[in-house]
Scaffold this active site. Structure first.
Site, PDB file in Angstrom:
ATOM      1  N   LYS A  49      14.515 -70.727  32.274  1.00 21.88           N
ATOM      2  CA  LYS A  49      14.365 -71.888  31.400  1.00 21.88           C
ATOM      3  C   LYS A  49      15.722 -72.530  31.152  1.00 21.88           C
ATOM      4  O   LYS A  49      16.645 -71.888  30.650  1.00 21.88           O
ATOM      5  CB  LYS A  49      13.725 -71.476  30.072  1.00 21.88           C
TER       6      LYS A  49
ATOM      7  N   SER B  10      10.236 -65.695  22.298  1.00 17.58           N
ATOM      8  CA  SER B  10      11.237 -64.901  23.018  1.00 17.58           C
ATOM      9  C   SER B  10      11.601 -63.615  22.289  1.00 17.58           C
ATOM     10  O   SER B  10      11.717 -63.588  21.061  1.00 17.58           O
ATOM     11  CB  SER B  10      12.506 -65.725  23.208  1.00 17.58           C
TER      12      SER B  10
ATOM     13  N   CYS C  27      18.722 -71.373  24.887  1.00 24.38           N
ATOM     14  CA  CYS C  27      18.535 -71.727  23.500  1.00 24.38           C
ATOM     15  C   CYS C  27      19.830 -72.331  22.962  1.00 24.38           C
ATOM     16  O   CYS C  27      20.888 -71.715  23.034  1.00 24.38           O
ATOM     17  CB  CYS C  27      18.145 -70.507  22.687  1.00 24.38           C
TER      18      CYS C  27
ATOM     19  N   GLY D  47       9.649 -82.836  20.730  1.00 23.99           N
ATOM     20  CA  GLY D  47       8.697 -83.893  20.405  1.00 23.99           C
ATOM     21  C   GLY D  47       8.910 -85.110  21.283  1.00 23.99           C
ATOM     22  O   GLY D  47       9.778 -85.119  22.168  1.00 23.99           O
TER      23      GLY D  47
ATOM     24  N   ASN E 125      14.558 -76.909  27.609  1.00 21.89           N
ATOM     25  CA  ASN E 125      14.615 -76.459  26.225  1.00 21.89           C
ATOM     26  C   ASN E 125      14.941 -77.671  25.342  1.00 21.89           C
ATOM     27  O   ASN E 125      15.039 -78.791  25.837  1.00 21.89           O
ATOM     28  CB  ASN E 125      15.704 -75.372  26.087  1.00 21.89           C
TER      29      ASN E 125
ATOM     30  N   ALA F 133      15.898 -74.946  14.105  1.00 17.84           N
ATOM     31  CA  ALA F 133      16.980 -73.991  14.351  1.00 17.84           C
ATOM     32  C   ALA F 133      16.492 -72.669  13.801  1.00 17.84           C
ATOM     33  O   ALA F 133      16.942 -72.187  12.785  1.00 17.84           O
ATOM     34  CB  ALA F 133      18.274 -74.427  13.662  1.00 17.84           C
TER      35      ALA F 133
END
Lengths: 265, 300
Positions: free
Chosen positions: B161, B44, B126, B213, B188, B68
């Site tokens: 998103k 991004s 995010c 994951g 996200n 992070a």
């Protein structure tokens, strides 16, 4: 100990056993315990609440291992201040390793010698070490037979390592040259190796975050330095457009190597 | 067998590199394309150059991954100099953007559109950004951002998103669709934390990060399932997909394509090939000829 040399991607806590001053602004932090890795591999060192950085493993002993650094920024300053018993996080080992061929020459420029030091431990080779002056030389007691070059002539021969390397390549049939140091130096070493038709392996440095090949911060051309490197062969180095020319800073912006070095301190 | 179309983009397979994995440079995007991705999303970018968080910014272990990174990026202006254009690679490239204000989303979208990506993905979600107001949790903000980006993107399709850190993800997707979004990317990372008990310190320098994951995958499947019930636009189902079976499950939940990120941590650059070859094997075994036969099957 990292079991069977397996990679750990979450920091494992080790206790500091001692900190050695190796030269002017040069230190080695030793950690208690055995760590298994190959010559040229690196670890991510975590100082809680400070930062986490890639460091070559420069000593591999039975009950301790260490990493050597030049105090340039906040992280390395803080590393030099750790005390026996302090806790440090280590993850890794990461990256590929040197091939370890016989009849080789090993070149370490400045603190770059720490990336080839466990290679020197494990094989007989001609070693050339360059530094700006005698105060910045590394491991002079550990490796007694090194050919020394300093920029100011305060120890060994005055001049760059490439002078000494050319002399060796002229005289001695050499199978391989292993090197780590400032990228400008490595580029010159590669050019010499090309001239003498000798294979070279160089350990590159780029700004890193993950260490395991996913974040994309350490790209050089289309290679991921932390995973496909940090060691690259002549064949790869000769086709890299960015080698010796460009690197990316923390934001991902591509800058000239001079700007990158200034930013790194 | 795996080819599919997403908002007019022809994809040879439904795997799309998720934003934030490699994708900092055009060379790495091209490489992931060569390694079998159907499309690739870049890291991004916003209106300014950002350093992101100090390290440690990520770590992984079996089944879970925390990060992070803090949205480092060279900024859209430097990216324009660096990338020149994004429609000259062999793989469709999706440009991911964000801003701190609604106006900045528009400004960055316009500049991104000038690079001619195949799609623009809008990162409103995010979990570790210092937004004064959490855009990702607010229907009104999502509508405004979507309209602003659409207005500045010309004919380039736009995907919004979404974050899983909300209670009403399907309503938020519906708000984006109403405002003109062409696609939804879900999800996200989920807000998470890990403390090292030897030192008593959170490992991530930012303390709180995002979980991805395999541990994230059931949450992603649930979100895609809920969104599919409420919107007609396609969904890029993203979250923990590492195997062909995972991708099939995501498609049965309703995904048109499958975002793949943390699988690169587990399987390296072979991540996409593993997923697509396993998908093909599964489809052959179950006599499924096209993905449309199984898309949304879980809703029947």
């Amino acid at each position: 100990m990292n079991k069977c040399g397996l990679r750990n991607d979450i920091p494992q806590i080790y206790e500091v056993s001692r900190v050695e001053k190796e030269g002017k602004d040069l230190f080695t932090v030793f950690l208690k315990g055995q760590f298994l890795c190959k010559p040229g591999q690196f670890v991510m060192v975590w100082l809680p609440r400070v930062d986490e950085k890639p460091m070559a493993v420069s000593y591999l002993g039975k009950d301790e291992f260490g990493f050597t650094f030049h105090t340039l920024g906040t992280f390395t300053q803080e590393c030099s201040k750790v005390k026996k018993g302090d806790k440090i996080g280590i993850r890794g080992p990461y990256g590929n390793w040197f091939s370890q061929e016989k009849n080789s020459v090993i070149v370490g420029g400045g603190v770059g010698l720490s990336s080839v030091s466990t290679l020197i431990d494990g094989m007989k080779a001609t070693v050339i070490h360059g530094a700006r002056d005698k105060d910045h030389l590394l491991y002079t007691k550990r490796f007694k037979d090194m050919i020394i070059c300093t920029d100011d002539g305060s120890a060994g021969t005055k001049g760059f390592v490439t002078l000494a390397l050319e002399e060796v390549l002229e005289k001695k049939r050499t199978k391989k040259v292993y090197c780590c140091g400032p990228e400008i130096m490595m580029k010159k070493v590669l050019e010499l190796c090309n001239k003498y038709h000798v294979d070279c392996e160089a350990s590159l440095e780029r700004y890193m975050k993950c260490g395991f090949g996913v974040c994309g911060a350490c790209m050089i051309d289309d290679k991921v330095v932390c995973k496909e490197g940090p060691i690259f062969s002549s064949k790869e180095l000769n086709t890299m457009k960015e080698f010796g020319e460009y690197a990316r800073i923390k934001t991902g912006r591509k800058v000239t190597l001079q700007e990158y070095s200034a930013w790194r301190g | 067998m795996l080819s599919t179309t997403l908002c007019g983009m022809k994809l040879r397979n439904p795997t799309i590199l998720a934003s934030g994995i490699l994708g900092v440079t055009k060379e790495s995007a091209a490489k992931v394309g060569r390694m079998g991705a159907g499309a690739v999303t870049l890291k991004s970018l916003c209106h300014e150059e950002r350093k992101g968080n100090p390290n440690p910014t990520m770590f992984g272990r079996k089944g879970q991954f925390l990060n992070a990174v803090g949205l480092p990026g060279q900024g859209i202006d430097n990216a324009i100099d660096d990338f020149k254009k994004l429609n000259d690679l062999d793989v469709p490239v999706i440009g991911s953007i964000f801003g701190y204000t609604i106006e900045q989303f528009g400004e960055v979208a316009k500049k991104m559109a000038s690079l001619k990506p195949a799609m623009i993905e809008v990162d409103i979600s995010c979990p570790h950004m210092e937004y004064s107001k959490p855009f990702y949790a607010d229907e009104d903000s999502i509508e405004k951002i979507t309209k602003m980006v659409k207005k500045n993107s010309g004919k380039i399709p736009v995907s919004i998103k979404l974050s899983p850190n909300v209670h009403n993800i399907a309503d938020l997707a519906r708000a984006a669709e109403k405002a003109g979004a062409d696609c939804i990317t879900a999800i996200n990372t989920a807000s998470a934390m890990k403390i090292n008990i030897e030192t008593g310190k959170p490992i991530l320098a930012n303390r709180i990060g995002g979980l991805s994951g395999p541990a994230l995958r059931p949450i992603a499947v649930r979100c895609v399932y809920e969104i599919y019930e409420k919107v007609k636009i396609p969904i890029i189902g993203t979250g923990g997909v590492t195997t062909g079976e995972d991708a099939i499950e995501m498609i049965m939940a309703g995904a048109a394509a499958v975002g793949v990120g943390t699988a690169f941590y587990y399987n390296g650059l072979e991540a996409m090939k593993k997923i697509t070859s396993e998908m093909e094997a599964w489809m052959k075994k179950h006599k499924v000829k096209t993905l449309s036969e199984i898309r949304g099957k879980a809703h029947e």
